[in-house]
Write an enzyme that holds these catalytic residues in place. Structure first.
Site, PDB file in Angstrom:
ATOM      1  N   LYS A  51      -5.035  10.600   0.403  1.00 26.05           N
ATOM      2  CA  LYS A  51      -5.775  11.105  -0.756  1.00 26.05           C
ATOM      3  C   LYS A  51      -6.305  12.525  -0.580  1.00 26.05           C
ATOM      4  O   LYS A  51      -6.517  13.236  -1.569  1.00 26.05           O
ATOM      5  CB  LYS A  51      -6.928  10.161  -1.078  1.00 26.05           C
ATOM      6  CG  LYS A  51      -6.512   8.837  -1.698  1.00 26.05           C
ATOM      7  CD  LYS A  51      -6.082   9.013  -3.138  1.00 26.05           C
ATOM      8  CE  LYS A  51      -5.946   7.678  -3.847  1.00 26.05           C
ATOM      9  NZ  LYS A  51      -5.584   7.831  -5.276  1.00 26.05           N
ATOM     10  N   SER A 302      -0.015   4.334   3.607  1.00 25.02           N
ATOM     11  CA  SER A 302      -0.827   5.291   2.851  1.00 25.02           C
ATOM     12  C   SER A 302      -2.252   5.457   3.363  1.00 25.02           C
ATOM     13  O   SER A 302      -2.891   6.476   3.086  1.00 25.02           O
ATOM     14  CB  SER A 302      -0.863   4.891   1.376  1.00 25.02           C
ATOM     15  OG  SER A 302      -1.382   3.578   1.228  1.00 25.02           O
TER      16      SER A 302
END
Length: 402
Positions: A51, A302
């Site tokens: 992110k 991720s």
């Protein structure tokens, strides 16, 4: 549609500011699956997840004046840390709205980067609505977790790195929440390598993208609690959806036990700590959710921001799913030596007792009976069947606890 040049600009902007994460070959899983598998380790990224790429790219793309009132966002954790870190790097005030159920580790980490955290709402969507209202009232710049071209472009730099490190890439499995990560990666890869297969993976507890693709338009899907809290999004982005619809080849779902088993497998086999959202790609592969795969394949891990308390629960669920753990309720005669005989029979079946609880006071038990709850370490599903058959053959009444 997301402009490919935005991704190239993002790569230049983020160079030396974010970690170029490792692409490692997963030898054990490659042998198990029969295809060369690699992991893109965004769990090792600064702030522990991908992110930061989108958040920092968005903020560094803005005129300085636009940041003067600070930034505000909503997140289940990883985007929060990306925004908080980026704001601290740029000397900007940050406020983050997070769902009330956000794991404490993610809340503490966000605060440690200097952001003000507001816990509001039962899920991401409710927290996001609150953050948008505050942004409109207070004048802070809203940094969307996924539904923005600069955010998507930042995430797309992962795709550029994959092509540089693995030019003959054939398949990529990408977690899907709101769709920013997979939209960016798909645009980055398909622009120059249209033959690469892009596969999205959602939690079955939050299947908003798959449902929307089936209907051909964005739907709001009900969500349930999930180990993959980082991708538990009710409604995908109106900017991410067209990219996914145009460029992503397939979207599949995985359930909670499959996610738990993938987390445990990554920890055991590759010594990688990965959160639920980051493990869904491997979960899909291990459980045959994607068919007809061949060639070099990458699963994007991720994020790795998993709460310490959650780890114990996940490990237990993963072991149960793998047939490495067995819970039994056994009824015994309330006589001296009964428990010792049960232990001996379990030993004959080559199972190891982990925990045993002896209850003689339950109202549901007949007079002269006692109940034992026993947790066993086992060697797989076949061994569990052998243990249960051996106990039943030895005359025990038992119940397997799921």
């Amino acid at each position: 549609m997301l402009d490919y040049n935005l991704i190239l600009d993002a790569a230049h902007r983020l160079k030396k500011r974010v970690r170029r994460t490792e692409l490692i070959q997963a030898h054990h899983f490659s042998e198990q699956l029969g295809l060369p598998l690699y992991f893109k380790c965004e769990n090792l990224q600064r702030t522990g997840a991908f992110k930061i790429r989108g958040a920092l790219n968005f903020m560094t793309s803005q005129p300085r004046q636009a940041l003067s009132g600070g930034v505000i966002t909503a997140s289940a954790g990883n985007h929060a840390q990306g925004v908080a870190f980026s704001a601290d790097l740029l000397g900007v005030k940050a406020t983050v709205y997070m769902p009330e159920s956000t794991p404490p580790q993610k809340v503490f980490a966000t605060r440690d980067y200097g952001a003000t955290v507001v816990l509001e709402g039962k899920n991401f969507d409710e927290a996001c609505s609150a953050a948008l209202r505050e942004a409109e009232a207070g004048g802070a710049l809203f940094v969307h977790p996924f539904n923005d071209p600069y955010v998507m472009a930042g995430q797309g730099t992962i795709g550029l790195e994959l092509l540089e490190d693995l030019p003959d890439l054939a398949n990529v499995l990408v977690p899907i929440g709101g769709g920013g990560l997979i939209a960016g990666i798909a645009r980055a890869i398909k622009e120059t390598h249209p033959h690469v297969r892009i596969i999205g993976v959602e939690s079955a507890a939050a299947p908003s993208m798959q449902l929307s693709l089936k209907k051909g338009h964005i739907l709001t899907a009900p969500i349930m609690a999930s180990l993959a809290d980082g991708i538990a999004v009710k409604t995908v982005g109106d900017q991410t959806f067209p990219v996914v619809k145009d460029l992503v080849d397939e979207v599949v779902l995985v359930d909670e036990e499959e996610i738990a088993l993938a987390i445990v497998s990554l920890l055991e086999r590759n010594k990688l700590m990965v959160e639920g959202a980051g493990a869904v790609g491997l979960a899909a592969l291990l459980n045959g959710r994607v068919k007809r795969l061949s060639g070099k394949t990458v699963a994007v891990l991720s994020g790795g921001n998993i709460d310490v308390k959650t780890i114990a629960v996940v490990v237990e669920r993963g072991l149960l799913a793998a047939g490495r753990y067995l819970k039994l309720k056994v009824e015994l005669d309330d006589v001296p030596g009964a428990l010792a005989r049960l232990s001996a029979v379990i030993a004959e079946a080559r199972a190891n007792i982990s925990i045993i609880t002896h209850d003689r006071r339950s109202k549901s038990l007949p007079i002269g009976k006692t109940e034992v709850l026993v947790e066993l370490e086992t060697r797989g599903a076949e061994h569990i069947q052998d243990v249960v058959k051996h106990l039943e053959k030895s005359g025990y009444l038992l119940e397997v606890i799921r």
